[in-house]
Each structure stands twice: as C-alpha cells, then as structure tokens.
Design an enzyme around this catalytic site. Structure first.
Site, PDB file in Angstrom:
ATOM      1  N   TYR A 123       0.821  -1.204   0.000  1.00 30.11           N
ATOM      2  CA  TYR A 123       0.000   0.000   0.000  1.00 30.11           C
ATOM      3  C   TYR A 123       0.857   1.258   0.000  1.00 30.11           C
ATOM      4  CZ  TYR A 123      -4.260  -2.575   1.317  1.00 30.11           C
ATOM      5  OH  TYR A 123      -5.349  -3.405   1.336  1.00 30.11           O
ATOM      6  N   TYR A 162      -1.648  -9.929   0.581  1.00 30.28           N
ATOM      7  CA  TYR A 162      -0.926  -9.076   1.504  1.00 30.28           C
ATOM      8  C   TYR A 162      -0.815  -9.752   2.876  1.00 30.28           C
ATOM      9  CZ  TYR A 162      -0.303  -5.046   4.569  1.00 30.28           C
ATOM     10  OH  TYR A 162       0.157  -4.190   5.507  1.00 30.28           O
ATOM     11  N   ARG A 172      -4.116 -11.666   3.556  1.00 34.70           N
ATOM     12  CA  ARG A 172      -5.370 -11.233   2.945  1.00 34.70           C
ATOM     13  C   ARG A 172      -5.427 -11.720   1.502  1.00 34.70           C
ATOM     14  NH1 ARG A 172      -8.572  -7.457   4.305  1.00 34.70           N
ATOM     15  NH2 ARG A 172      -9.991  -9.081   3.680  1.00 34.70           N
ATOM     16  N   HIS A 175      -7.771  -7.905  -2.713  1.00 42.54           N
ATOM     17  CA  HIS A 175      -9.044  -7.228  -2.440  1.00 42.54           C
ATOM     18  C   HIS A 175      -8.951  -5.755  -2.778  1.00 42.54           C
ATOM     19  CE1 HIS A 175      -6.667  -6.647   1.241  1.00 42.54           C
ATOM     20  NE2 HIS A 175      -7.362  -5.539   1.444  1.00 42.54           N
ATOM     21  N   HIS A 177     -10.798  -2.203  -1.474  1.00 39.73           N
ATOM     22  CA  HIS A 177     -11.712  -1.601  -0.495  1.00 39.73           C
ATOM     23  C   HIS A 177     -12.698  -0.686  -1.212  1.00 39.73           C
ATOM     24  CE1 HIS A 177      -9.364  -2.737   3.153  1.00 39.73           C
ATOM     25  NE2 HIS A 177      -8.344  -2.696   2.318  1.00 39.73           N
TER      26      HIS A 177
END
Lengths: 253, 212
Positions: A123, A162, A172, A175, A177
C-alpha cells in the site's frame, strides 16, 4: 414515561418524510457482528452494549449530495491517475457493476470510492512497511459517481495478496476496499471486493466475520469475459446493494 | 391490494482496515492525487451560523487511542435544514453549507477536529423538535461495521431534556456520553467530544451507538 417503544404517532408522519420514504431496518444477520475474536483487533474495538435502535428521523434519511464537478477526469482511472514516468506494473483490469437498493432500484449519483494495494500487495501509506515494492506509477485510490442506471466503472491494476499480523502467517486475499455514500446517511457502507477463484478467500478471518456463505459470495467479483477489452484489459463485475427506501402504500391516517 | 417487493440482501460490511486513508484521505496517507480533496472544514466565509470547532479522541477497551480511525459527520445548517432533497421542512437552505465532512485522527496525538457551525433544531417525525445534534460515523481497523453515534451540546440543556432520541435511551446514565463539553479557547468555541468504543475496566463509559 419512556419513549422507547412508541412508533411515530399515527397520523403524525410529516409529508417531508414520506415523500422520500423511510428505510427498512438493517438486517444484522447479513453483516459481521462487532465482536469477532478470530479477527483480533475487533476484540478491543467492539462495543459491549447493544446498539440502540431508533425510528429514523430526517437526520438519517438525508445524506451528503455529490456532483460530477467535484471529481477530476482521471479519478476513476487508477492506471493513469498517479502515473509519473510510465504505466504501473501488473494485471490491467476494468471493474464495473451496478449500485442498487434492496428493492432492486438503481442508486443514482452514489459516490463510490475505492482503494487498494499495488500488484505486489504493497500500500502507498505511511504506515505500510511490507517489503513488497512500491510502484512509482501507482497511487491506489479512485472515485466515481454512479450514473442514472446506478452503474459505475473504473480501471486499475489487480492488487496482490498481503501479509498481516493477526496470527503470524495471515494473508489477505487480493481485495479492493469500497466506500459507498448513497442517497441517505443510513446507506453509508464500507466493504471489500474479492476476486473469483482466489484460494485465500476461505481462510481469511476478516471474510469469516460474515455469518453466511451467500453473503460472503456477494463480495466476490466475477470475471466478466464479455466486457474484457481485447489485447488490453480483463474485466470483473461487482454489484452492490444498499438499504432501500420503502414506498408508502397507504395514507398514515 | 398490496404488492410484495422482491428484497435483496444489503451488501455485507467489512472493516475499513488500517489504510482507509488511502482512499478517503489520501493526503493523510502521504501522497497527492486528487485536485479536490474532501476534508474536515465544513464552513466557507459566507456560511451562516456560529462557528465552532469539534475536537476529541477515540478510545478502545483498554483506554488506548485509536490513531487510525476515520470519522465522518453529517449535520443540518444553522436553520436546522439538511442540504438534501428529502428535507422538505419550510426552512432556508444555506448555499454555502453542505453539512458533510470527513477526517482521520492524527497519527501521533489521536485527536480529530472539524471546523463547522452549530446546527439548528430539526423536526422529529412525531412533531417534536430534536435538540441540535451532529451525526457521526466511525470506520477503522477492527471495526467490522461503521459505528453510528450523535453529538449533542452540553449547553443545550432544555432542548436536550426534550430530545426524542436522547429520551429513547432507557439508561439515563448513558445519555451523557453523547454530550460534547463546551470550552472557549482564545475566543474560539470548542466542543470536546471523546468517544469510548468499549467500557474499560476502570469504569470508562462506553459511548452510545445507534442502529439507524
């Protein structure tokens, strides 16, 4: 005398409210509960008291209105909206779908905001220290308004999975958000999109906070081969359902 | 004859996660991307009403700060009217007031702030007036579904005593968790509104949250 269980007095409904209708109550079984110990952070960040349910007032059935003039021309193109000296690295995809209410009616002018990691699962955020590399040409956020049919579309790079500290070897699934601001404050929703076929999905403690399989399935975007752009981008379809306003069938008298 | 409508399930909520700022407050995440950023200043020079600052912190069940929380507010203008077509009250719209804002708590201090105006009273469907209030919603890592609450003003004693929503809270002791404390600091009116997500072992008072 307590007011708790008294519905609005018969005949007292103001035309202000019925003109746009009340929202049905939220089906709490369609959502994760606040306390989900498998997702450890929720343990100290969940209220111990029950939520207090109220009859909606104007404060809840209204909400902020957004206009196209507030958004920039590249706000829904994550492939180019942060590109500096080239294109970001990764799988080029288009994501699209419809935002409707619980009764199937399109939600027009909803603000859809998305954010995600890059192809490495990294990120662009001060607090992310994962060793997966940053991509100098990828920011990872975008936004758009739904059109008159409730449709939205954006272009991006498919995010990587991630690792995170829950249990020590937790990952994770890929995905994206989502944040949706619909027509009323009660429709405000934040959620996550997952991708069809991702083997990490059944193992994710955040996904497992959702109590039903069918509700989990509703967060999985489906490959949409028909809408893929030849020699350019694959496409995924992801529809969203918000709370619905009930029609008023009878005069409240 | 009535008709039953087909009803679909609402899309399930998921946590906003620790990096919610990337999408909703990218400058705070540490980068510039949009020309027009949504923020925590609700007032423009022409906005009508008494200027106030809302400020506070959010605490978890150990009394520790949530430094990664994202908060949005929604409120009426100084006349008690919402900038939305469903508000048909016969009150003036303020073209210089949208009534919505968002911010993240400071990563170091955990403090969140909004620059806004004190809202007017809004009608309740039962015909009474609601006391002035601001709707808040909280999103963060560890919060699976946005937490809704309301901020009231401690100095609106009479209006608060008659407010239908406050009076709908059976536990009288919990009503005070929704009342912001008034301070005047260098001539500026500040309302302090701390939010406690969970009762703490030392008897910290959990804020009331609503199913709206």
């Amino acid at each position: 005398m307590s007011d708790i269980l008294l519905p609005p007095a018969s005949g007292a409904l103001s035309p202000d409210l019925t003109a746009h209708g009340y929202f049905g109550q939220r089906n709490s079984e369609a959502h994760p509960p606040a306390l989900t110990p498998g997702y450890k952070t929720s343990v100290l960040r969940s209220p111990r008291n029950a939520l207090i349910s109220n009859f909606a007032t104007l404060s809840e059935i209204t909400g902020p209105v957004f206009t196209p003039a507030e958004l920039g021309p590249k706000d829904n193109d994550l492939i180019t909206n942060f590109a500096k000296d080239g294109l970001p690295i990764g799988e080029r995809i288009v994501v699209h779908g419809f935002v409707r209410d619980e009764f199937g009616r399109p939600v027009k002018g909803a603000l859809v905001e998305v954010w995600q990691a890059n192809a490495s699962g990294r990120y662009r955020h001060k607090k992310d220290q994962y060793l997966g590399s940053l991509d100098p040409n990828f920011g990872g956020c975008g936004r758009m308004l739904t059109d008159e049919n409730g449709h939205y579309v954006y272009r991006t790079i498919k995010p990587g999975p991630y690792p995170w500290r829950n249990r020590i070897n937790e990952w994770r699934p890929a995905h994206i958000h989502y944040s949706i601001s619909g027509d009323g404050w009660v429709q405000r929703l934040i959620t996550q999109l997952y991708f069809e076929g991702d083997p990490l999905i059944p193992h994710c403690p955040i996904i497992k906070t959702i109590p039903s399989e069918s509700q989990i399935r509703s967060l999985i975007a489906q490959l949409d081969r028909e809408q893929a752009v030849p020699m350019d981008s694959l496409c995924y379809r992801f529809d969203i359902t918000l709370r619905g306003r009930r029609a008023t069938w009878f005069e409240n008298k | 004859m009535t008709t039953l409508l087909t009803q679909f399930n609402e899309t399930p909520s998921q946590t906003g996660g620790p990096y919610v700022h990337i999408g909703l407050a990218p400058r705070q995440a540490g980068f510039e991307i949009f020309e027009n950023n949504f923020g925590n200043v609700l007032v423009q020079p022409e906005t009508q009403g008494e200027r106030i600052r809302i400020e506070g912190c959010v605490y978890d069940g150990t009394g520790s700060l949530l430094r990664d929380v994202l908060i949005e507010v929604w409120q009426a203008n100084a006349a008690g009217k919402y900038a939305h077509p469903a508000d048909r009250q016969n009150k003036p719209l303020d073209p210089a007031f949208r009534g919505w804002g968002r911010t993240g708590a400071d990563f170091d201090t955990g403090v969140y702030t909004f620059e806004t105006i004190k809202p007017g009273k809004v009608s309740h469907p039962d015909g009474r007036e609601q006391a002035p209030h601001i709707c808040l919603v909280l999103f963060a890592r560890g919060i699976n579904i946005g937490l809704h609450t309301r901020l009231y003003f401690e100095d609106e004693t009479d209006a608060n005593a008659k407010d239908p929503v406050l009076n709908g809270i059976e536990w009288v002791v919990r009503r005070d968790t929704l009342k912001a404390r008034r301070e005047v600091r260098d001539g500026e009116v500040v309302y302090r509104f701390d939010i406690r997500i969970q009762d703490t072992p030392d008897g910290g008072k959990e804020t009331v949250f609503f199913d709206i």
